[in-house]
Scaffold this active site. Structure first.
Site, PDB file in Angstrom:
ATOM      1  N   GLY A  12       0.703  -0.734   0.411  1.00 31.73           N
ATOM      2  CA  GLY A  12       0.206   0.291   0.346  1.00 31.73           C
ATOM      3  C   GLY A  12       1.235   1.484   0.008  1.00 31.73           C
ATOM      4  O   GLY A  12       2.359   1.141   0.083  1.00 31.73           O
ATOM      5  N   ASN A  34      -2.977  -8.649   1.080  1.00 30.90           N
ATOM      6  CA  ASN A  34      -4.409  -9.306   1.144  1.00 30.90           C
ATOM      7  C   ASN A  34      -4.549  -9.100  -0.484  1.00 30.90           C
ATOM      8  O   ASN A  34      -5.018  -9.329  -1.152  1.00 30.90           O
ATOM      9  CB  ASN A  34      -5.140  -9.358   2.011  1.00 30.90           C
ATOM     10  N   ASP A  60      -3.986 -12.570   4.060  1.00 22.57           N
ATOM     11  CA  ASP A  60      -5.250 -12.411   4.814  1.00 22.57           C
ATOM     12  C   ASP A  60      -4.813 -12.204   6.265  1.00 22.57           C
ATOM     13  O   ASP A  60      -4.514 -13.305   7.050  1.00 22.57           O
ATOM     14  CB  ASP A  60      -5.938 -12.318   4.754  1.00 22.57           C
ATOM     15  N   SER A 126      -2.574   6.821  14.416  1.00 19.12           N
ATOM     16  CA  SER A 126      -2.700   7.719  13.692  1.00 19.12           C
ATOM     17  C   SER A 126      -3.665   8.931  14.610  1.00 19.12           C
ATOM     18  O   SER A 126      -3.759   8.836  16.355  1.00 19.12           O
ATOM     19  CB  SER A 126      -4.244   7.343  12.988  1.00 19.12           C
ATOM     20  N   TYR A 151     -13.602   3.664  12.391  1.00 19.73           N
ATOM     21  CA  TYR A 151     -12.443   3.177  11.921  1.00 19.73           C
ATOM     22  C   TYR A 151     -11.039   4.283  13.206  1.00 19.73           C
ATOM     23  O   TYR A 151     -10.576   3.661  13.755  1.00 19.73           O
ATOM     24  CB  TYR A 151     -11.600   3.599  10.461  1.00 19.73           C
ATOM     25  N   LYS A 155      -8.514   2.095  16.214  1.00 16.86           N
ATOM     26  CA  LYS A 155      -6.884   2.840  16.331  1.00 16.86           C
ATOM     27  C   LYS A 155      -6.633   2.780  17.297  1.00 16.86           C
ATOM     28  O   LYS A 155      -5.483   2.733  18.544  1.00 16.86           O
ATOM     29  CB  LYS A 155      -6.662   4.020  15.324  1.00 16.86           C
ATOM     30  N   ASN A 200     -10.948  10.150  -0.444  1.00 15.38           N
ATOM     31  CA  ASN A 200     -11.948  10.875   0.594  1.00 15.38           C
ATOM     32  C   ASN A 200     -10.415  11.984   1.036  1.00 15.38           C
ATOM     33  O   ASN A 200     -10.739  12.799   1.693  1.00 15.38           O
ATOM     34  CB  ASN A 200     -11.965   9.482   1.915  1.00 15.38           C
ATOM     35  N   ASN A 201      -9.224  11.966   1.031  1.00  9.85           N
ATOM     36  CA  ASN A 201      -8.593  12.659   1.090  1.00  9.85           C
ATOM     37  C   ASN A 201      -8.249  13.639   0.529  1.00  9.85           C
ATOM     38  O   ASN A 201      -7.900  13.659  -0.605  1.00  9.85           O
ATOM     39  CB  ASN A 201      -7.001  11.842   1.693  1.00  9.85           C
ATOM     40  N   LEU A 202      -6.946  14.658   0.790  1.00 10.89           N
ATOM     41  CA  LEU A 202      -7.192  15.968   0.173  1.00 10.89           C
ATOM     42  C   LEU A 202      -5.835  15.937  -1.289  1.00 10.89           C
ATOM     43  O   LEU A 202      -6.242  16.238  -2.107  1.00 10.89           O
ATOM     44  CB  LEU A 202      -6.684  16.857   1.115  1.00 10.89           C
ATOM     45  N   ARG A 233      -3.681  21.048   9.325  1.00 13.97           N
ATOM     46  CA  ARG A 233      -3.241  19.934   9.393  1.00 13.97           C
ATOM     47  C   ARG A 233      -2.190  20.359   9.552  1.00 13.97           C
ATOM     48  O   ARG A 233      -1.481  21.181   8.899  1.00 13.97           O
ATOM     49  CB  ARG A 233      -4.035  19.019   8.520  1.00 13.97           C
ATOM     50  N   ARG A 297     -17.379  19.122   5.742  1.00 15.68           N
ATOM     51  CA  ARG A 297     -17.771  17.474   6.477  1.00 15.68           C
ATOM     52  C   ARG A 297     -17.878  17.591   7.263  1.00 15.68           C
ATOM     53  O   ARG A 297     -16.777  17.353   8.479  1.00 15.68           O
ATOM     54  CB  ARG A 297     -16.342  17.351   5.556  1.00 15.68           C
TER      55      ARG A 297
HETATM   56  C1  UD1 Z   1      -8.432  11.903   7.506  1.00 10.40           C
HETATM   57  C2  UD1 Z   1      -8.605  10.581   8.829  1.00 10.40           C
HETATM   58  C3  UD1 Z   1      -8.858  10.201   9.327  1.00 10.40           C
HETATM   59  C4  UD1 Z   1      -6.645   9.446   8.376  1.00 10.40           C
HETATM   60  C5  UD1 Z   1      -6.717  10.104   7.614  1.00 10.40           C
HETATM   61  C6  UD1 Z   1      -5.515   9.405   6.849  1.00 10.40           C
HETATM   62  C7  UD1 Z   1     -11.030  11.698   8.810  1.00 10.40           C
HETATM   63  C8  UD1 Z   1     -12.508  12.787   9.533  1.00 10.40           C
HETATM   64  N1  UD1 Z   1      -9.857  12.046   9.289  1.00 10.40           N
HETATM   65  O1  UD1 Z   1      -7.886  12.800   8.252  1.00 10.40           O
HETATM   66  O2  UD1 Z   1      -8.824   9.476  11.106  1.00 10.40           O
HETATM   67  O3  UD1 Z   1      -6.180   9.542  10.331  1.00 10.40           O
HETATM   68  O4  UD1 Z   1      -7.625  10.695   6.928  1.00 10.40           O
HETATM   69  O5  UD1 Z   1      -4.837  10.034   6.308  1.00 10.40           O
HETATM   70  O6  UD1 Z   1     -12.132  11.603   7.386  1.00 10.40           O
HETATM   71  N2  UD1 Z   1     -10.142  18.245   2.381  1.00 10.40           N
HETATM   72  C9  UD1 Z   1     -10.844  18.997   1.551  1.00 10.40           C
HETATM   73  N3  UD1 Z   1     -11.732  18.566   0.402  1.00 10.40           N
HETATM   74  C10 UD1 Z   1     -11.476  17.106   0.119  1.00 10.40           C
HETATM   75  C11 UD1 Z   1     -10.663  16.699   0.946  1.00 10.40           C
HETATM   76  C12 UD1 Z   1     -10.575  16.790   2.269  1.00 10.40           C
HETATM   77  O7  UD1 Z   1     -11.513  20.485   1.438  1.00 10.40           O
HETATM   78  O8  UD1 Z   1     -12.060  16.574  -0.882  1.00 10.40           O
HETATM   79  C13 UD1 Z   1     -10.652  18.695   3.596  1.00 10.40           C
HETATM   80  C14 UD1 Z   1     -10.856  18.126   4.597  1.00 10.40           C
HETATM   81  O9  UD1 Z   1     -11.702  18.824   5.163  1.00 10.40           O
HETATM   82  C15 UD1 Z   1      -9.635  18.341   6.120  1.00 10.40           C
HETATM   83  C16 UD1 Z   1      -8.281  18.645   5.071  1.00 10.40           C
HETATM   84  O10 UD1 Z   1      -8.823  18.576   3.288  1.00 10.40           O
HETATM   85  O11 UD1 Z   1      -9.398  20.178   6.172  1.00 10.40           O
HETATM   86  C17 UD1 Z   1      -7.869  17.218   5.254  1.00 10.40           C
HETATM   87  O12 UD1 Z   1      -8.398  15.760   5.018  1.00 10.40           O
HETATM   88  P1  UD1 Z   1      -7.922  14.972   4.919  1.00 10.40           P
HETATM   89  O13 UD1 Z   1      -7.045  14.607   3.525  1.00 10.40           O
HETATM   90  O14 UD1 Z   1      -9.251  13.513   4.282  1.00 10.40           O
HETATM   91  O15 UD1 Z   1      -7.176  13.848   6.318  1.00 10.40           O
HETATM   92  P2  UD1 Z   1      -8.214  14.355   7.301  1.00 10.40           P
HETATM   93  O16 UD1 Z   1      -9.777  14.367   7.632  1.00 10.40           O
HETATM   94  O17 UD1 Z   1      -7.217  15.566   7.870  1.00 10.40           O
END
Ligand code: UD1
Length: 340
Positions: A12, A34, A60, A126, A151, A155, A200-202, A233, A297
């Site tokens: 990963g 896995n 696994d 985390s 999740y 942790k 999901n992540n930024l 962050r 969010r």
């Molecule tokens: C998230 C998880 C955290 C996990 C981590 C792994 C949540 C609440 N937390 O952290 O438990 O350990 O990922 O990497 O999901 N953002 C946007 N637009 C987007 C995506 C994100 O504005 O399309 C913003 C979010 O609101 C946040 C920041 O970017 O303020 C970081 O987001 P993200 O990368 O998802 O990380 P966390 O939420 O901090």
């Protein structure tokens, strides 16, 4: 002879970077995964970067017999455990699946490792365990808050499992690394983050928008009580983060731990807002990003960043790569993937 480290989830995003750094530091690495949330890209990339074969086992970790066979067939001195589900939203929808997968796999590792004389266990935790801290930056002594998702709860529970196992079984020692927000990619652009479906992540969302896979980035909330209204962050470069694992593993193997169970924050110590990160990405890569402000969010905290001084002092580790370089690497990786 080099010591052997098992990296669970080593195919990963974080696992493959750690594999590379361990090998470059002189360790032998066995990767087991896995492949439920990745393909072979990062394993092949890690082999290419290191020029090493890197043994791989499709395992696994919820299957105790398979874990048993892995330890029987290999002399493993330390385990770094990454193999886990990690999508916050999905964990809310499918709690049983998350608890079963993330807890069973870790319980099997601890149980099988100790019966095979493998003493050293490193768990990837985390900053999510801190929730929204009352005081910033957060130190390892800052209180954990009740988890807001299954999740996050896994942790916390895995940290407790490791702590209690170390206490009960005299022959086990453990380190939990609490990551802040890992981002970026290897400078070679041969390994990086490969989210399935909509990220999901930024940063993956930023790079996928830049390449045209996504139409528009939503910045979740610009009405937070922060200087520019967007969340703060602590974005930690993935190669820097990987190096922290090498420091932690050698601390365990060389008997340098002060306590048999230790926790370290792995972050830069610098808060960066979502908008700042977006602007930095645009600037270093010369790209105009399509973004808009969207509602907050659910579940996001306003601000969290690390006090990394314990890791700086005890592990002899420090975040070094400037965020500009990290964002350039993330973009190079996205372009590499697009061409594949
Ligand atoms: C998230 C998880 C955290 C996990 C981590 C792994 C949540 C609440 N937390 O952290 O438990 O350990 O990922 O990497 O999901 N953002 C946007 N637009 C987007 C995506 C994100 O504005 O399309 C913003 C979010 O609101 C946040 C920041 O970017 O303020 C970081 O987001 P993200 O990368 O998802 O990380 P966390 O939420 O901090």
């Amino acid at each position: 002879m080099a010591q052997t480290v098992l990296v669970s989830g080593g195919a990963g995003f974080i696992g493959s970077h750690v594999t590379v750094e361990l090998i470059q530091a002189g360790y032998d690495v066995i990767v087991a995964d896995n492949m439920s949330n990745c393909d072979k890209t990062c394993l092949l990339g890690a082999r290419k970067i290191t020029g090493r074969k890197i043994p791989f086992f499709k395992v696994d970790f919820c299957n105790r017999n398979a874990v048993e066979r892995l330890f029987q067939a290999n002399k493993i001195e330390a385990v770094i455990h990454f193999a886990a589900f990690k999508a916050v939203g999905e964990s809310v929808e499918q709690p049983v699946m998350y608890y079963r997968n993330n807890l069973d796999s870790f319980l099997n590792i601890i149980d099988v490792a100790r019966t095979h004389g493998c003493r050293n266990i490193l768990f990837s935790s985390s900053a999510t365990v801190y929730g929204q801290p009352e005081e910033l930056p957060v130190t390892e002594e800052s209180p954990r808050q009740e988890a807001t998702s299954p999740y996050g709860n896994t942790k916390q529970i895995c940290e407790d499992i490791l702590r209690d196992s170390v206490k009960a079984y005299g022959n086990v020692r453990g380190i939990a690394l609490r990551y802040f927000n890992p981002i970026g990619a290897h400078p070679s652009a041969l390994i990086g983050e490969l989210p399935r479906g909509v990220p999901n992540n930024l940063v993956p969302f930023i790079t996928q928008t830049a390449i045209g896979k996504r139409e528009c980035l939503s910045i979740f909330g610009n009405d937070y009580p922060t200087p520019d209204g967007t969340c703060l962050r602590d974005y930690i470069d993935i190669v820097d983060l990987a190096k922290a694992h090498v420091c932690a593993v050698s601390r365990m193997m060389e008997d340098k731990m002060k306590e048999p169970y230790e926790i370290f924050n792995i972050g830069t110590g610098r808060p960066v807002s979502v908008l700042e990160l977006v602007n930095a990405f645009q600037k270093v890569n010369g790209i105009k990003l399509n973004y808009r402000f969207a509602p907050r969010r659910p579940g996001d905290v306003t601000a969290v960043w690390a006090d990394p001084s314990k890791a700086n002092k005890e592990l002899g580790w420090k975040a070094e790569r400037p965020v500009e370089e990290t964002l350039r690497a993330a973009w190079n990786w996205e372009k590499y993937i697009a061409k594949k």
